[in-house]
Scaffold this active site. Structure first.
Site, short mmCIF file in Angstrom:
data_model
loop_
_atom_site.label_atom_id
_atom_site.label_comp_id
_atom_site.label_asym_id
_atom_site.label_seq_id
_atom_site.Cartn_x
_atom_site.Cartn_y
_atom_site.Cartn_z
CB CYS A 232 14.21 -19.17 23.85
SG CYS A 232 15.06 -17.85 23.02
CD GLU B 287 8.66 -21.48 18.48
OE1 GLU B 287 9.79 -21.75 18.65
OE2 GLU B 287 8.36 -20.26 18.08
CB SER C 217 16.42 -29.96 15.40
OG SER C 217 16.76 -28.73 14.99
S1 SF4 Z 1 16.39 -20.85 17.72
FE1 SF4 Z 1 14.79 -20.91 19.61
S2 SF4 Z 1 16.13 -21.13 21.45
FE2 SF4 Z 1 17.39 -20.32 19.91
S3 SF4 Z 1 17.46 -18.32 19.95
FE3 SF4 Z 1 16.01 -18.91 18.47
S4 SF4 Z 1 14.09 -19.03 19.61
FE4 SF4 Z 1 15.62 -18.98 21.12
#
Ligand code: SF4
Length: 310
Positions: A96, A126, A222
């Site tokens: 992302c 991450e 998650s």
């Molecule tokens: S939750 Fe993670 S993948 Fe989704 S926009 Fe935010 S940083 Fe990007």
């Protein structure tokens, strides 16, 4: 029963981009296609792609030389990219862009000589990726107590960064304590918590007080889904994190209940709709959609997918 359907919920721009990338890569390059880590942290998404020929690995040594590998939305340490290059893998990077932004901030602060305090959860993909950008310079803190344990002088030159999917309230408390202890600390303008995390949290914060039960559709691993469940619980409303309708239990509900439903940023809308159908079939539930904000964020596909003939 009344269902309040929270908005925004579900897929964010980063997850949309990553899921679309893997779909296109399977169509364009065939299977098996290898994916480093879960493409997004959702059990159903991962299982569906596994059924279609994706092979999820936690170590690139499992990927045959010359094969195609996709990097997940959570980002990777530079060492992983180097390993992919050494193994002559065709790498498609579905990180992302908002995670990449944090990586670039880490690189910049480390280059400018700042020790960095990263606020995040140990072991999260991450966090592992971000720490890999400057392993000698970054210390991880998860709580205010961790800040108090930092063994640094008050006037130490210091920078902070945050994981993108933290609780806004928890991060604010930790940043406030960092600023108390280290008044000269520098960082991003506010924090790195992404728009999608903030919007989904704000929707639950706003709507949970109207509900008797909160359902968060999302997987246990998650991070942003876990935070949504915590925010509801902090407001005194029972909340359950569920992968889908198979996890629903009748003893959570009464006929007259008001049920707030939301979904983490990696949870497909089809699962939300299946949960609604489950409740409607048993309790004749009505549905009220309540959105606190519109989202119009879009991230382009990574190369080489964006250059494929349409
Ligand atoms: S939750 Fe993670 S993948 Fe989704 S926009 Fe935010 S940083 Fe990007």
């Amino acid at each position: 029963m009344k269902i309040i359907l929270a908005g925004p919920r579900g897929f964010c721009a980063g997850v949309n981009m990553a899921v679309e990338s893997l779909q296109l890569a399977i169509e364009a390059f065939g299977t098996p296609i290898y994916v480093y880590h879960e493409i997004v942290h959702n059990k159903h998404v991962v299982e569906r792609f596994r059924d279609r020929g994706a092979v999820f690995v936690d170590d690139l040594v499992e990927v045959p030389e010359g094969a195609t590998v996709m990097l997940s939305a959570h980002g990777v340490a530079p060492q992983v990219r180097e390993q992919a290059a050494q193994r002559r893998l065709r790498t498609i990077d579905a990180t992302c862009p908002l995670v990449t932004k944090v990586h670039l901030e880490a690189v910049r602060f480390a280059r400018d000589g700042y020790p960095i305090v990263l606020i995040g959860h140990a072991g999260h993909d991450e966090v592992i990726g971000t720490m890999g950008e400057a392993p000698q310079a970054i210390a991880l803190v998860e709580t205010v107590d961790d800040v108090d344990r930092l063994d640094l002088p008050a006037d130490a030159p210091l920078a902070f960064l945050t994981q993108t999917t933290l609780s806004v309230d928890d991060a604010t408390r930790i940043i406030d304590r960092l600023k108390e202890r280290f008044p000269t600390i520098v960082g991003p303008r506010k924090d790195d918590i992404c728009y999608a995390t903030q919007n989904r949290q704000q929707a639950v914060r706003t709507l949970a007080p109207e509900a008797d039960v909160v359902l968060v559709v999302g997987s246990q691993n998650s991070s942003n889904s876990q935070r949504l469940r915590e925010i509801a619980t902090e407001q005194g409303v029972p909340a359950e994190l569920i992968d889908g309708p198979d996890d629903l239990r009748a003893d959570w509900f009464a006929d007259q209940a008001v049920v707030l439903i939301t979904a983490g940023a990696s949870a497909p809308e089809s699962l939300v709709q299946e949960c609604i159908a489950w409740l409607q079939a048993r309790y004749n539930a009505t549905v009220q959609s309540r959105s606190i904000r519109d989202e119009e964020v879009y991230f382009p596909l990574p190369p080489p997918l964006r250059d494929l003939p349409s």
